[in-house]
Design an enzyme around this catalytic site. Structure first.
Site, PDB file in Angstrom:
ATOM      1  N   TYR A   1     -26.884  30.089 -57.293  1.00  0.00           N
ATOM      2  CA  TYR A   1     -26.822  31.381 -56.850  1.00  0.00           C
ATOM      3  C   TYR A   1     -25.540  31.685 -56.750  1.00  0.00           C
ATOM      4  O   TYR A   1     -24.622  31.513 -56.087  1.00  0.00           O
ATOM      5  CB  TYR A   1     -27.501  31.300 -55.559  1.00  0.00           C
ATOM      6  CG  TYR A   1     -27.633  33.006 -54.862  1.00  0.00           C
ATOM      7  CD1 TYR A   1     -26.573  33.954 -55.024  1.00  0.00           C
ATOM      8  CD2 TYR A   1     -28.930  33.261 -54.103  1.00  0.00           C
ATOM      9  CE1 TYR A   1     -26.990  35.056 -54.592  1.00  0.00           C
ATOM     10  CE2 TYR A   1     -28.971  34.479 -53.549  1.00  0.00           C
ATOM     11  CZ  TYR A   1     -28.048  35.495 -53.773  1.00  0.00           C
ATOM     12  OH  TYR A   1     -28.120  36.754 -53.365  1.00  0.00           O
TER      13      TYR A   1
ATOM     14  N   GLU B   1     -37.367  35.833 -52.208  1.00  0.00           N
ATOM     15  CA  GLU B   1     -36.599  35.211 -51.368  1.00  0.00           C
ATOM     16  C   GLU B   1     -36.751  35.988 -49.809  1.00  0.00           C
ATOM     17  O   GLU B   1     -36.996  37.275 -49.851  1.00  0.00           O
ATOM     18  CB  GLU B   1     -34.923  35.533 -51.457  1.00  0.00           C
ATOM     19  CG  GLU B   1     -34.185  34.573 -52.250  1.00  0.00           C
ATOM     20  CD  GLU B   1     -32.630  34.909 -52.495  1.00  0.00           C
ATOM     21  OE1 GLU B   1     -32.093  36.006 -51.756  1.00  0.00           O
ATOM     22  OE2 GLU B   1     -32.120  34.639 -53.572  1.00  0.00           O
TER      23      GLU B   1
ATOM     24  N   ASP C   1     -23.768  39.223 -43.964  1.00  0.00           N
ATOM     25  CA  ASP C   1     -24.402  40.166 -44.639  1.00  0.00           C
ATOM     26  C   ASP C   1     -23.900  41.301 -44.197  1.00  0.00           C
ATOM     27  O   ASP C   1     -23.039  41.669 -43.170  1.00  0.00           O
ATOM     28  CB  ASP C   1     -26.089  40.197 -43.875  1.00  0.00           C
ATOM     29  CG  ASP C   1     -27.020  39.083 -44.700  1.00  0.00           C
ATOM     30  OD1 ASP C   1     -27.143  39.319 -45.944  1.00  0.00           O
ATOM     31  OD2 ASP C   1     -27.262  38.137 -43.846  1.00  0.00           O
TER      32      ASP C   1
END
Lengths: 413, 270
Positions: B176, B50, B61
């Site tokens: 995911y 990734e 994040d």
């Protein structure tokens, strides 16, 4: 709020079912937040249709915020501009006195509305981002009023620059969390508020401070702020027996401006100017997303953004902390593209000048944000006929800005 | 098209183990150091890379990857560098899939078709766009599908049974699973809750299910690997790059090898 009608050929029927204002708006958030965003949309629809919600909102605006605030004819400002204008020119200037609201700005209108929604959703904790601290203070205020736990995310630089507001928030029982990431200013405090929210979606409501973010925020913030335009409409009819020729309001995210403009969008004879912060100039550091940016995606919506050729967000600058943001609410991007509202840049030094002018001529110290709108009015009024009418949104009071202004003028306090 | 992603998941399954998916930010600490770090991931035993596209405002994040984004941008990484890194990697590693992960604005600034064409030309196999939920699929989905690039969707602890079909509609490559409601690298979910979630997802889709967010070390990777088709490790690797900078490659390789060994234990024990 219930009069936000859906009519064909109306400029007041946006956004569409998916939250788009033309090509702008939408819901660009992490998947974790989507269920909550969809629930908020549903709860807001129900609230809009519930007369009890509207009644409680209206009552709090009356008894707690102090609405309606006046529409004031600024005669000395009008006369001073006429004296410099050609014969027969110099429009009549009215000020919508949002600065007289509890907590000193328009921000509280939206915070009351969102706190009512939070309560309706069963959330007992609220968070907010803040730049200069005005939205933070308004959020902390309603959290105290509703007995909710409150966390305010504020850039570390702003915490240092805005100590009085930090202390106010603490007095009101809020926890102020300094944000050290990125440039440590408003956009970073919004990033960190989103990070906290995504980690605490189960019990936390995010009170966004402006008419931006993912759908349904731009719509609901606009609706809560539309009280400004509705009152103005009734007040100008009473004072002048007709609608104004021009509305002027400052635009950062643009919640006070959309609140003033929206009830007039379908009146073709009412022109509108949104005033963007041109900082040191459009060729230097500024915060004018429409004049100097292009369409992009940030903080949950597609809108005009200050960015480089790779889509990296560039730092905004304005002497006014409330306008110091690299984006703008999506409905403004749409109104700009269709040409319904004109957007005009005003620089730091022009706003500083008008800050002093209004203080001296009218005994009203405006917020630096509002001083941008006053500066635009000073430029436009002399070009209009003396029997024309301008309404300027005086979105906030300037007490918070006296240190910044003193510093800019080289005055030791 | 040769589908490197499905081939790799199938190969891992044949070996009786989960795929090891490793994340690094492109251009962290700088563009010149990235090829050696990517090679170290492969040498350590990563199955899928990734590659993070840095963004000034990485809202999903945590601190580790946010700092990586800032290091990369601070050293001058441009979008064209990222595609050059991917194409260069593809020339050296014909079979290892690359998935670009990042935010909508840098991906779409020149238009979705431009982005999809660049991905195809650089040998990028899939794209994860953190802030484009299924509701906004039109922004990027059609262009990627037309270019034969997988759009990898995210499912989260808040994706309930009512929500899941929307997530799966248009998902490809793999699914995911974001194991915590939160940002990358901050906290870890309880193994039991991951097991329940993965079982539900696998009942709803034939796509391989990979689990990420908060997977910090070999033991945890091994535990998740017993139930998922893939395990994503990001912040823990990015932290190593943060500590060692342009000398990080051997340390990264060593750590990835430990992760891979942990995932392979089931194979050797069987």
């Amino acid at each position: 709020m219930t009069d936000t009608v859906t009519l064909p050929n109306s400029l007041r029927s946006q956004p569409d079912a998916n939250g788009h204002f033309g090509a702008f708006g939408g819901r660009y958030v992490a998947e974790t937040l989507m269920p909550l965003i969809l629930e908020l949309e549903k709860v807001y629809k129900e609230a809009k249709a519930d007369p009890a919600f509207d009644a409680e909102f209206a009552e709090l605006l009356r008894s707690y915020v102090g609405r309606p605030n006046p529409l004031y004819y600024a005669e000395r400002l009008t006369e001073a501009l006429r004296a410099k204008a050609p014969a027969g020119k110099g429009a009549k200037i009215y000020l919508k006195r949002e600065e007289l609201n509890h907590t000193g700005a328009h921000k509280i209108n939206n915070c009351i509305g969102q706190a009512l929604l939070a309560r309706r959703m069963g959330k007992k904790k609220v968070i907010a981002e803040t730049g200069a601290g005005q939205h933070g203070v308004a959020t902390a205020t309603v959290a105290a009023l509703f007995g909710m736990e409150c966390k305010i995310f504020m850039g570390a630089k702003d915490v240092e620059r805005q100590k009085p507001n930090v202390f106010r928030m603490k007095l009101l029982g809020a926890e102020v969390i300094p944000v050290h990431s990125g440039s440590s200013t408003l956009k970073d405090s919004m990033n960190d508020a989103l990070r906290y929210w995504v980690s605490n979606v189960h019990d936390t409501f995010y009170i966004i401070g402006t008419a931006a973010g993912p759908h349904p925020y731009p719509e609901l913030v606009r609706d809560f702020q539309s009280i400004i335009g509705k009152e103005t409409r009734a007040q100008i009819m009473e004072a002048e027996g007709r609608l104004p020729d021009l509305l002027i309001a400052p635009v950062g995210g643009g919640s006070n401006a959309i609140g003033l403009f929206h009830p007039f969008l379908d009146d073709p004879d009412v022109a509108m100017i949104g005033v963007e912060a041109a900082g040191e100039g459009l060729d230097k550091k500024h915060a004018a997303s429409l004049a100097g940016g292009k369409s992009g995606i940030l903080h949950g919506n597609r809108t005009y953004l200050l960015q480089d050729e790779d889509g990296q967000i560039t730092e905004a600058h304005s002497i006014s902390a409330g306008l110091d943001y690299p984006g703008i609410g999506p409905e403004h991007s749409w109104l700009h593209e269709i040409g319904r509202v004109k957007y005009m840049p005003i620089k730091d030094d022009e706003a500083l000048e008008s800050f002093q002018t209004l203080s001296r001529l009218e005994g009203i110290i405006p917020a630096l944000e509002s001083a941008h709108a006053v500066a635009a009015a000073e430029q436009v009024a002399p070009t209009l006929d003396a029997d024309q009418i301008i309404v300027v949104n005086l979105s906030g009071r300037g007490d918070k800005d006296i240190f910044t202004v003193a510093d800019a003028l080289g005055v030791e306090m | 098209m040769t589908d490197r992603l499905s081939a790799r998941f199938a190969a891992c399954k044949a070996q009786g183990r989960a795929a090891l998916i490793t994340f690094v930010t492109a251009g962290d600490p700088d563009v010149a150091s990235t090829p050696a770090i990517l090679d170290a991931l492969v040498a350590g035993g990563a199955d899928i890379i990734e590659l993070g596209m840095p963004f000034t405002d990485p809202m999903a994040d945590g601190p580790a990857i946010e700092l990586a984004n800032l290091r990369s941008l601070g050293s001058g990484t441009k979008t064209k560098d990222i595609f050059a890194l991917a194409a260069d990697f593809r020339a050296r590693h014909a079979d290892t899939p690359i998935v670009l992960m990042g935010y909508a604005n840098p991906m779409l600034i020149r238009g979705a078709d431009w982005f999809a064409d660049q991905c195809k030309a650089a040998g990028v196999d899939g794209v994860i766009c953190v802030d484009i939920p299924p509701e906004e699929d039109a922004e990027i989905g059609p262009a990627l599908r037309a270019a034969g690039v997988h759009l990898v969707r995210l499912a989260t602890p808040t994706s309930d049974a009512a929500r899941l079909p929307a997530v799966l509609n248009g998902a490809s490559g793999f699914l995911y699973y974001v194991s915590v409601a939160g940002v990358t690298g901050k906290q870890s979910a309880a193994q039991a809750s991951i097991e329940i979630a993965v079982a539900k997802l696998k009942a709803a889709t034939d796509l391989p299910v990979a689990v990420g967010f908060g997977v910090r070390g070999p033991e945890q990777a091994a535990a998740i690997g017993r139930i998922a088709d893939g395990v994503v490790v990001g912040s823990a690797i990015v932290d190593i790059i943060g500590s060692h900078g342009d000398a990080a490659a051997p340390f990264v390789q060593d750590f990835v090898a430990k992760l891979r060994d942990a995932l392979s234990i089931r194979e050797t024990a069987a």
